[in-house]
Design an enzyme around this catalytic site. Structure first.
Site, short mmCIF file in Angstrom:
data_model
loop_
_atom_site.label_atom_id
_atom_site.label_comp_id
_atom_site.label_asym_id
_atom_site.label_seq_id
_atom_site.Cartn_x
_atom_site.Cartn_y
_atom_site.Cartn_z
N ASP A 74 53.32 5.77 10.04
CA ASP A 74 52.81 7.22 9.78
C ASP A 74 53.88 8.22 9.18
OD1 ASP A 74 51.67 9.77 10.51
OD2 ASP A 74 53.12 10.50 11.86
N SER A 75 53.05 9.40 7.78
CA SER A 75 54.02 9.99 7.35
C SER A 75 55.79 10.37 7.80
CB SER A 75 52.93 10.80 6.97
OG SER A 75 52.72 11.44 7.87
N TYR A 131 51.63 13.86 4.12
CA TYR A 131 50.64 13.33 3.34
C TYR A 131 49.75 13.84 2.98
CZ TYR A 131 52.81 8.61 3.75
OH TYR A 131 53.60 7.79 4.01
N CYS A 169 48.29 7.07 11.19
CA CYS A 169 48.08 8.46 10.65
C CYS A 169 47.34 8.86 10.00
CB CYS A 169 48.85 7.96 9.16
SG CYS A 169 49.18 9.72 8.42
N GLU A 179 56.12 20.31 13.91
CA GLU A 179 57.20 19.77 13.04
C GLU A 179 58.34 21.30 13.68
OE1 GLU A 179 58.40 16.95 11.34
OE2 GLU A 179 56.51 16.24 11.33
N CYS A 238 44.00 14.26 13.26
CA CYS A 238 45.67 13.98 13.04
C CYS A 238 46.54 13.55 14.62
CB CYS A 238 46.08 15.36 12.09
SG CYS A 238 47.79 16.08 11.23
N HIS A 247 50.00 14.44 14.53
CA HIS A 247 50.38 15.56 15.20
C HIS A 247 49.57 16.21 15.93
CE1 HIS A 247 52.87 14.66 11.34
NE2 HIS A 247 53.70 15.28 11.97
N1 DGL Z 1 50.61 12.21 10.86
C1 DGL Z 1 49.37 12.46 9.97
C2 DGL Z 1 47.85 12.12 9.89
O1 DGL Z 1 47.36 11.61 11.08
C3 DGL Z 1 49.72 13.93 8.97
C4 DGL Z 1 50.68 14.45 9.23
C5 DGL Z 1 51.27 14.46 7.46
O2 DGL Z 1 50.26 15.56 7.14
O3 DGL Z 1 51.93 14.02 6.83
O4 DGL Z 1 47.12 12.84 9.14
#
Ligand code: DGL
Length: 275
Positions: free
Chosen positions: A13-14, A45, A76, A152, A187, A189
Site C-alpha cells: 500500500d502507499s 498516492y 491500495c 493519518e 480506499c 484507509h
Molecule cells: N490507501 C490508499 C487507497 O486505497 C489511499 C492513500 C493514499 O492516497 O495514498 O487508495
C-alpha cells in the site's frame, strides 16, 4: 518452481491503510504468512498522477517478489486503479486487487445505485465507473481528498469529531440525495471512518470495505488453487519506506494491534528492485 503453500502473501500500500487488509487476512486465514510493504515515504498516492502511481506500484511489486510470494495483493485502491492491468500482465506471480472484489461485493449487496468514495486518483481513473457501468448499475463516485490526512492525523478515532463530521457531511451529501443502496469505501484507509460514515448514511446503506472484500477474494483464490498455508502461527513481516518507529506507533490504529520490528527500506532500493 511453483510457490510453496507456506510462502507468503505479499501485500503493499502507499502507507498504513493496507494494514486494514492485513488484519482482514489474519481474521480469515490466521495461518498465512504475510509480507507487507508500506510506501510511507511517498504517501499519498491519491493526489499523484496515475503514471507516477503506476511506477511506484511496479517498484513495490518488484520488491515483493524478492520474498517469493504465492500471491501479491495490491492493498491500495489508487495503485490498483493505476497499475492492476500492467501488474497482472508483467507478473509471474498471481496478483489480486481491491477494486474488483469491492465491485462484486457491492453488486451482491444491493439492487440499487452504488456509491463510491475514493481518492482523487481512483475516481479520475474511472475504473469503478467502468466496472459498475459494465454491470448496468447506476453509480455515483466522489473524490474525498481530505479523508486520508484526517485519518493519518488520528482524528478518525472520534466519530463525533467536528472535522470528521464536516468533511464527511460535505462529501456524502450527494450520496444521501441519490439514495445509494451500498457505498464502497474505495480506499483502504476509510474503514477507520466506517462508524461515522454509517451514522451519516443510515442503517439501510450497506458499507463495502474494499479490503475486506479483497481478503475474502484472496482466501477464495488460495482455497481454489489448494494453496492455503498449513495450520501454524501468524507470521507478519513489515517493511516501510518511511520511519519504522512512526509505522509501529500508528500500526494499532490500522491493524488492531501494535506491530513491532518494522524494517526500513529506502525508495532507492525499491527503484533498484525494478531495474
Ligand atoms: N490507501 C490508499 C487507497 O486505497 C489511499 C492513500 C493514499 O492516497 O495514498 O487508495
Amino acid at each position: 518452481m511453483d510457490p510453496e503453500t507456506n510462502n507468503p502473501i505479499a501485500v503493499f500500500d502507499s502507507g498504513l491503510g493496507g494494514l486494514t487488509v492485513v488484519s482482514e487476512l489474519a481474521r480469515l486465514m490466521p495461518a498465512e504468512p504475510v509480507v507487507y510493504l508500506g510506501d510511507s515515504a511517498r504517501v499519498p498516492y491519491g493526489t499523484k498522477s496515475l503514471a507516477t502511481v503506476r511506477r511506484f506500484a511496479m517498484e513495490n511489486a518488484a520488491f515483493c517478489r524478492r520474498f517469493d510470494p504465492k500471491l501479491i495483493l495490491v492493498a491500495c485502491n489508487t495503485a490498483s486503479a493505476a497499475a492492476f492491468d500492467e501488474l497482472r500482465a508483467t507478473s509471474d506471480v498471481p496478483v489480486l486487487d481491491v477494486i474488483r472484489p469491492a465491485v462484486a461485493a457491492a453488486l451482491a449487496a444491493t439492487d440499487g445505485p452504488i456509491g463510491v468514495i475514493a481518492t482523487e486518483g481512483t475516481v479520475t481513473s474511472g475504473i469503478y465507473e467502468r466496472l459498475l457501468t459494465e454491470a448496468h448499475r447506476p453509480m455515483l463516485a466522489q473524490a474525498c481528498p481530505l479523508l486520508v490526512p484526517i485519518i493519518e492525523e488520528g482524528r478518525a478515532e472520534n466519530p463525533d469529531d467536528p472535522i470528521v463530521l464536516n468533511a464527511l457531511g460535505d462529501y456524502l451529501h450527494a450520496m444521501q440525495r441519490r439514495r445509494v443502496g451500498a457505498l464502497i469505501l474505495g480506499c483502504t484507509h476509510y474503514p477507520l471512518l466506517a462508524t461515522a460514515i454509517s451514522k451519516l448514511m443510515g442503517p439501510d446503506v450497506v458499507l463495502i470495505n474494499s479490503g475486506q472484500a479483497a481478503a475474502a477474494a484472496a482466501r477464495d483464490y488460495l482455497t481454489r488453487e489448494a494453496m492455503l498455508a498449513p495450520a501454524g502461527a501468524t507470521d507478519l513481516r513489515c517493511f516501510t519506506t518511511g520511519d519504522p518507529a512512526r509505522f509501529a506507533d500508528l500500526s494499532e490504529r490500522f491493524a488492531g494491534h501494535v506491530i513491532e520490528n518494522v524494517q526500513a527500506v529506502s525508495t532507492d532500493e525499491l527503484t533498484g528492485a525494478c531495474s
